[in-house]
Design a protein around this motif. Structure first.
Motif, PDB file in Angstrom:
ATOM      1  N   GLY A   1      54.467  35.002  34.169  1.00  0.00           N
ATOM      2  CA  GLY A   1      53.723  36.225  34.471  1.00  0.00           C
ATOM      3  C   GLY A   1      52.222  35.982  34.478  1.00  0.00           C
ATOM      4  N   GLU A   2      51.745  35.166  33.540  1.00  0.00           N
ATOM      5  CA  GLU A   2      50.323  34.842  33.502  1.00  0.00           C
ATOM      6  C   GLU A   2      49.933  33.959  34.679  1.00  0.00           C
ATOM      7  OE1 GLU A   2      46.316  34.554  32.270  1.00  0.00           O
ATOM      8  OE2 GLU A   2      47.936  35.996  31.909  1.00  0.00           O
ATOM      9  N   ARG A   3      50.827  33.023  35.043  1.00  0.00           N
ATOM     10  CA  ARG A   3      50.566  32.201  36.220  1.00  0.00           C
ATOM     11  C   ARG A   3      50.423  33.079  37.455  1.00  0.00           C
ATOM     12  NH1 ARG A   3      49.845  28.301  38.486  1.00  0.00           N
ATOM     13  NH2 ARG A   3      51.769  27.377  39.233  1.00  0.00           N
ATOM     14  N   LEU A   4      51.274  34.066  37.565  1.00  0.00           N
ATOM     15  CA  LEU A   4      51.254  34.973  38.705  1.00  0.00           C
ATOM     16  C   LEU A   4      49.944  35.751  38.745  1.00  0.00           C
ATOM     17  CD1 LEU A   4      53.401  35.810  40.924  1.00  0.00           C
ATOM     18  CD2 LEU A   4      53.793  37.823  39.515  1.00  0.00           C
ATOM     19  N   ARG A   5      49.544  36.259  37.586  1.00  0.00           N
ATOM     20  CA  ARG A   5      48.308  37.052  37.520  1.00  0.00           C
ATOM     21  C   ARG A   5      47.094  36.211  37.893  1.00  0.00           C
ATOM     22  NH1 ARG A   5      44.006  37.998  34.671  1.00  0.00           N
ATOM     23  NH2 ARG A   5      44.454  36.248  33.285  1.00  0.00           N
ATOM     24  N   GLN A   6      47.030  34.990  37.322  1.00  0.00           N
ATOM     25  CA  GLN A   6      45.886  34.136  37.608  1.00  0.00           C
ATOM     26  C   GLN A   6      45.867  33.692  39.074  1.00  0.00           C
ATOM     27  OE1 GLN A   6      44.803  30.892  35.096  1.00  0.00           O
ATOM     28  NE2 GLN A   6      45.317  31.945  33.180  1.00  0.00           N
ATOM     29  N   ALA A   7      47.034  33.389  39.621  1.00  0.00           N
ATOM     30  CA  ALA A   7      47.093  32.942  41.007  1.00  0.00           C
ATOM     31  C   ALA A   7      46.630  34.048  41.945  1.00  0.00           C
ATOM     32  CB  ALA A   7      48.517  32.509  41.352  1.00  0.00           C
ATOM     33  N   PHE A   8      47.074  35.285  41.690  1.00  0.00           N
ATOM     34  CA  PHE A   8      46.652  36.404  42.538  1.00  0.00           C
ATOM     35  C   PHE A   8      45.142  36.609  42.436  1.00  0.00           C
ATOM     36  CE2 PHE A   8      45.810  40.727  43.782  1.00  0.00           C
ATOM     37  CZ  PHE A   8      46.682  40.944  44.843  1.00  0.00           C
ATOM     38  N   LYS A   9      44.632  36.556  41.229  1.00  0.00           N
ATOM     39  CA  LYS A   9      43.191  36.744  41.033  1.00  0.00           C
ATOM     40  C   LYS A   9      42.397  35.636  41.716  1.00  0.00           C
ATOM     41  CE  LYS A   9      39.732  37.470  37.418  1.00  0.00           C
ATOM     42  NZ  LYS A   9      39.486  37.554  35.950  1.00  0.00           N
ATOM     43  N   TYR A  10      42.905  34.418  41.660  1.00  0.00           N
ATOM     44  CA  TYR A  10      42.227  33.278  42.272  1.00  0.00           C
ATOM     45  C   TYR A  10      42.163  33.424  43.793  1.00  0.00           C
ATOM     46  CZ  TYR A  10      41.495  28.446  43.829  1.00  0.00           C
ATOM     47  OH  TYR A  10      41.023  27.309  44.453  1.00  0.00           O
ATOM     48  N   LEU A  11      43.242  33.918  44.398  1.00  0.00           N
ATOM     49  CA  LEU A  11      43.308  34.051  45.853  1.00  0.00           C
ATOM     50  C   LEU A  11      42.697  35.350  46.365  1.00  0.00           C
ATOM     51  CD1 LEU A  11      46.919  32.637  46.388  1.00  0.00           C
ATOM     52  CD2 LEU A  11      44.754  31.476  46.858  1.00  0.00           C
ATOM     53  N   ASP A  12      42.543  36.320  45.485  1.00  0.00           N
ATOM     54  CA  ASP A  12      41.925  37.597  45.877  1.00  0.00           C
ATOM     55  C   ASP A  12      40.404  37.449  45.820  1.00  0.00           C
ATOM     56  OD1 ASP A  12      41.340  40.219  46.468  1.00  0.00           O
ATOM     57  OD2 ASP A  12      41.842  40.970  44.463  1.00  0.00           O
ATOM     58  N   THR A  13      39.882  36.718  46.777  1.00  0.00           N
ATOM     59  CA  THR A  13      38.446  36.406  46.760  1.00  0.00           C
ATOM     60  C   THR A  13      37.575  37.641  46.966  1.00  0.00           C
ATOM     61  OG1 THR A  13      38.613  35.862  49.117  1.00  0.00           O
ATOM     62  CG2 THR A  13      38.805  34.039  47.541  1.00  0.00           C
ATOM     63  N   ASN A  14      38.097  38.646  47.682  1.00  0.00           N
ATOM     64  CA  ASN A  14      37.329  39.880  47.898  1.00  0.00           C
ATOM     65  C   ASN A  14      37.435  40.859  46.742  1.00  0.00           C
ATOM     66  OD1 ASN A  14      36.557  38.985  50.451  1.00  0.00           O
ATOM     67  ND2 ASN A  14      38.376  39.875  51.429  1.00  0.00           N
ATOM     68  N   GLU A  15      38.324  40.565  45.816  1.00  0.00           N
ATOM     69  CA  GLU A  15      38.559  41.424  44.656  1.00  0.00           C
ATOM     70  C   GLU A  15      38.860  42.868  45.067  1.00  0.00           C
ATOM     71  OE1 GLU A  15      35.411  41.080  41.846  1.00  0.00           O
ATOM     72  OE2 GLU A  15      35.764  38.958  41.461  1.00  0.00           O
ATOM     73  N   ASP A  16      39.641  43.011  46.152  1.00  0.00           N
ATOM     74  CA  ASP A  16      40.026  44.347  46.600  1.00  0.00           C
ATOM     75  C   ASP A  16      41.490  44.662  46.294  1.00  0.00           C
ATOM     76  OD1 ASP A  16      41.238  42.614  48.335  1.00  0.00           O
ATOM     77  OD2 ASP A  16      40.491  43.546  50.176  1.00  0.00           O
ATOM     78  N   GLY A  17      42.172  43.757  45.542  1.00  0.00           N
ATOM     79  CA  GLY A  17      43.555  44.011  45.148  1.00  0.00           C
ATOM     80  C   GLY A  17      44.575  43.631  46.194  1.00  0.00           C
ATOM     81  N   PHE A  18      44.174  42.821  47.189  1.00  0.00           N
ATOM     82  CA  PHE A  18      45.106  42.396  48.232  1.00  0.00           C
ATOM     83  C   PHE A  18      44.920  40.909  48.524  1.00  0.00           C
ATOM     84  CE2 PHE A  18      44.653  46.930  49.011  1.00  0.00           C
ATOM     85  CZ  PHE A  18      45.966  47.334  49.257  1.00  0.00           C
ATOM     86  N   ILE A  19      46.020  40.271  48.930  1.00  0.00           N
ATOM     87  CA  ILE A  19      45.951  38.886  49.393  1.00  0.00           C
ATOM     88  C   ILE A  19      46.671  38.800  50.738  1.00  0.00           C
ATOM     89  CG2 ILE A  19      45.813  37.849  47.102  1.00  0.00           C
ATOM     90  CD1 ILE A  19      48.794  37.266  47.253  1.00  0.00           C
ATOM     91  N   LYS A  20      46.459  37.696  51.428  1.00  0.00           N
ATOM     92  CA  LYS A  20      47.083  37.499  52.738  1.00  0.00           C
ATOM     93  C   LYS A  20      48.550  37.078  52.573  1.00  0.00           C
ATOM     94  CE  LYS A  20      42.698  36.005  54.781  1.00  0.00           C
ATOM     95  NZ  LYS A  20      41.971  34.878  55.429  1.00  0.00           N
ATOM     96  N   PRO A  21      49.372  37.325  53.586  1.00  0.00           N
ATOM     97  CA  PRO A  21      50.794  36.965  53.499  1.00  0.00           C
ATOM     98  C   PRO A  21      51.038  35.491  53.192  1.00  0.00           C
ATOM     99  CG  PRO A  21      50.443  38.445  55.346  1.00  0.00           C
ATOM    100  CD  PRO A  21      49.077  38.098  54.819  1.00  0.00           C
ATOM    101  N   ASP A  22      50.261  34.589  53.811  1.00  0.00           N
ATOM    102  CA  ASP A  22      50.477  33.175  53.555  1.00  0.00           C
ATOM    103  C   ASP A  22      50.079  32.793  52.131  1.00  0.00           C
ATOM    104  OD1 ASP A  22      47.820  33.731  54.313  1.00  0.00           O
ATOM    105  OD2 ASP A  22      47.449  31.602  54.722  1.00  0.00           O
ATOM    106  N   GLU A  23      49.123  33.521  51.555  1.00  0.00           N
ATOM    107  CA  GLU A  23      48.728  33.269  50.169  1.00  0.00           C
ATOM    108  C   GLU A  23      49.825  33.725  49.206  1.00  0.00           C
ATOM    109  OE1 GLU A  23      43.864  33.695  50.687  1.00  0.00           O
ATOM    110  OE2 GLU A  23      45.095  35.486  50.270  1.00  0.00           O
TER     111      GLU A  23
END
Length: 697
Positions: A186-208
């Protein structure tokens, strides 16, 4: 501390004493975990079958060790090389070899109920201290991350909560470590999403999103689902994926066993064998104390099981690509080669011949076993209360006694020859027609068939067999009643050939209408009842269940009871029409005439004469017939079996030790999907806490 102190349970390993692998120490391990001698012998056979001789002694190297402990037909997508992780745990001496003593202790430890977490703990406990500190956790974790992996922040608050803030001075014992591992993904998931969410808008791209899932859960998903991971963005506007959707998808994966149980049970209880999202949520709520799945999670399940359509109803097979990591599409060449091999004309002829022999053999088995009961039934049905003189038989038991006394044991089997000659084509065509019509009317995805089609299939099967049944039975019946005729009138018994010549071709079909009136409803009732007893009472196929010998026999025998008794009137009329009337007996001109005269002269109860004997005969006869038929179908080399979804819940279980070995790897793979893949480059090299790059995963 000795390496063995981290492996041997504390109940028989003193940390102040260096344990050695003496016979006494090994015996204490086996006794504490209650290893039976039979299991030790099986371990020895496995060890000897894979071991190599080194300096006169037998050892397992990394390759042979994996062969010895890896499950056969593993249901996950864990690579064979990744089982080498466990070799490092078993090879405590770090010599690159596992002795018989090492193997015994390793297998014994796999019997622990918590063996999966225990093995993971051994892997992280580099210095064999019995504790894991911050440096060990970081070193082992980092050593298993490739250069392209999403980075993990070891200085995050989550790690500090487990391992302390100041210089990582908090160490984890075994129990604490298990909780850390359970929450790590769960922590890996949270950190990975935060790392890829460069705009910090709560969304990532499908390939990410796909990249995240491949790192932490790729071994749990089929290739078809992995390919469609980017389509999760279609569930909400914007063509991007929110954190809520990522968490929801992860929750589905984490609870996949429960997802499968709910799907299997709800589709089994559904009238049409299909469910929609509402059915899924309703069943999940009714089968658990608390709500397990949110509407978003249900939408994700149906999105990847279906074709992206909203409120569609799906069958169990539709969910296979989500629930089974090995799933392949039906058009896949390897899949097709296994599921639908090409059938030549020669093979088709062999298949038809085998079906004929199969039905004939099954029918012969059933008919022979119950033929004495059939003899009593026929004699009782032919006995008429209007005959001049004393009635021969008081009841079925009296009839059986008199047959044995007057005609001997052989008398019970008079007419068996024609019965066996005719039973092969009769049963073959009956069973084949029923299976053929059912297969055509059955929904290929759900395996369901509507009741009216079940009745139609059974009825057609019963009707088609009359072409063989009627000649067979008229000869059999006349042979069966000859014994009593000889007793009363002093007549000389005639053989089957004489009866056939006497009747002629048309005469062999005397009473055929009554035979149809009996066999059509009998088969319609019987096959329908048999099918529902298997599925609804004995739960055949429910969560992969296969019926036992006794359950199959019981279902087939019970189904014969109502079918036999309810069709007794037609059987009585058929018997009266087919038996050659003697002097003083009523003659019947046809089906209707026989019904009317029997009812007027002997009453309604006469129409059910021999009913109990018919039940006693038909129930075990069809029980053994269907049991033989189902058994032969299982070994039928060309059997066209319906598609089934097999997962860890339904497949034949491996040995518990192999299951726990696999689960130990799954816990480590939850850290990162590449866990263990880099082991080959560092195999046999000691782990360095100061240089993670030298650490073999």
């Amino acid at each position: 501390m000795s390496p063995w102190s981290r492996i041997l349970p504390t109940t028989y390993c003193d940390s102040d004493v260096q344990p050695s692998l003496t016979k006494a120490a090994l015996q204490s391990v086996r006794t504490a975990v209650a290893v039976p001698e039979s299991e030790l012998k099986r371990w020895r056979r496995t060890f000897d079958a894979n071991a190599k001789v080194v300096n006169g002694e037998k050892y397992l190297d990394a390759e042979s060790f994996v062969t010895a402990i890896a499950p056969k037909g593993d249901l996950s997508k864990i690579g064979r090389s990744q089982f080498g992780i466990l070799f490092r745990i078993a090879d405590t001496s770090r010599r690159g070899l596992v002795s018989w003593e090492d193997f015994t202790v390793f297998e014994t430890l796999l019997k622990r109920p918590d063996a999966d977490y225990w093995m993971a703990f051994q892997y992280f406990d580099v210095d064999h201290s019995g504790f894991i500190d911050y440096n060990e956790f970081k070193t082992v974790f980092s050593a298993n991350l490739g250069p392209d992996a999403i980075p993990f922040d070891f200085d995050c608050d989550w790690v500090k909560l487990y391992l302390g803030k100041k210089n990582g001075n908090h160490v984890l014992g075994y129990n604490e470590f298990t909780q850390l591992m359970k929450g790590l993904q769960g922590e890996r998931l949270r950190q990975a999403f935060k790392y890829l969410d460069t705009n910090e808008d709560g969304f990532i791209k499908p390939d990410e999103f796909k990249r995240i899932i491949l790192e932490i859960a790729g071994h749990k998903l089929s290739d078809a689902v992995i390919d469609r991971l980017p389509t999760l963005c279609t569930l909400s506007p914007g063509q991007r994926i929110s954190y809520s959707e990522v968490i929801a998808f992860h929750n589905v994966i984490r609870e996949m066993d429960m997802v499968e149980r709910i799907i299997r049970e709800s589709t089994a209880k559904s009238k049409d064998g299909r469910i929609d999202q509402n059915d899924f949520l309703n069943y999940a709520a009714s089968s658990s104390r608390y709500s397990l799945f949110t509407p978003m999670e249900a939408s994700i399940i149906f999105h990847f099981a279906g074709r992206g359509v909203g409120m569609q109803r799906l069958a169990l097979l539709d969910f296979a690509q989500l629930l089974d990591p090995r799933w392949r599409p039906p058009h896949d060449e390897e899949y097709t080669a296994v599921k639908a091999p090409a059938v030549s004309w020669g093979t088709k002829i062999l298949m038809s011949s085998y079906s004929f022999v199969q039905g004939g053999f099954a029918g012969a088995v059933g008919a022979t076993i119950v033929y004495p009961i059939d003899m009593v039934k026929t004699r009782m049905q032919n006995q008429r209360s209007t005959v001049v003189g004393q009635m021969l038989y008081k009841n079925s038991i009296d009839c059986a006694k008199k047959i044995f006394r007057n005609e001997g044991f052989v008398g019970f089997y008079r007419g068996l020859g024609p019965q066996l000659i005719g039973v092969a084509p009769e049963k073959a065509i009956k069973l084949t027609v029923n299976d053929l019509i059912r297969s055509r009317a059955m929904d290929p995805e759900t395996g369901r068939i509507e009741v009216q089609w079940e009745l139609f299939a059974g009825g057609m099967a019963g009707g088609s067999q009359v072409v063989f049944t009627n000649p067979l039975e008229i000869v059999k019946i006349r042979l069966q009643v000859q014994g009593e005729a000889a007793k009363v009138e002093g007549a000389i018994p005639k053989g089957a050939a004489h009866i056939i010549r006497q009747l002629g071709i048309l005469g062999l079909y005397k009473g055929a209408t009554a035979c149809l009136l009996r066999d059509i409803p009998f088969s319609a009732i019987y096959f329908t009842a048999y099918s529902h007893l298997r599925k609804d009472v004995f739960q055949d196929g429910y969560n992969g269940k296969q019926l036992s010998f006794l359950e199959t026999l019981s279902a087939a025998a019970i189904a014969g009871m109502p079918a036999a008794y309810l069709t007794t009137p037609a059987d009585v009329v058929k018997t009266r029409l087919q038996v050659e009337a003697r002097k003083g007996q009523t003659h019947y001109s046809g089906l209707r005439d026989a019904f009317v005269k029997i009812y007027r002269e002997e009453g309604f109860r006469a129409l059910f004469k021999g009913g109990p004997a018919r039940v006693i005969r038909s129930s075990p006869q069809f029980g053994f017939t269907l049991l033989a038929y189902e058994t032969l179908k299982d070994v039928y080399p060309w059997q066209d079996k319906p598609l089934k979804m097999e997962t860890a819940l339904t497949s034949r279980p491996d040995e518990m030790s192999k299951i726990r070995a696999r689960n130990a790897l799954k816990i480590l793979l939850d850290v990162h999907g590449d866990f263990g893949r880099r082991a080959a480059a560092f195999s046999g090299r000691p782990l360095s806490l100061s240089n993670p790059k030298l650490s073999p995963p």
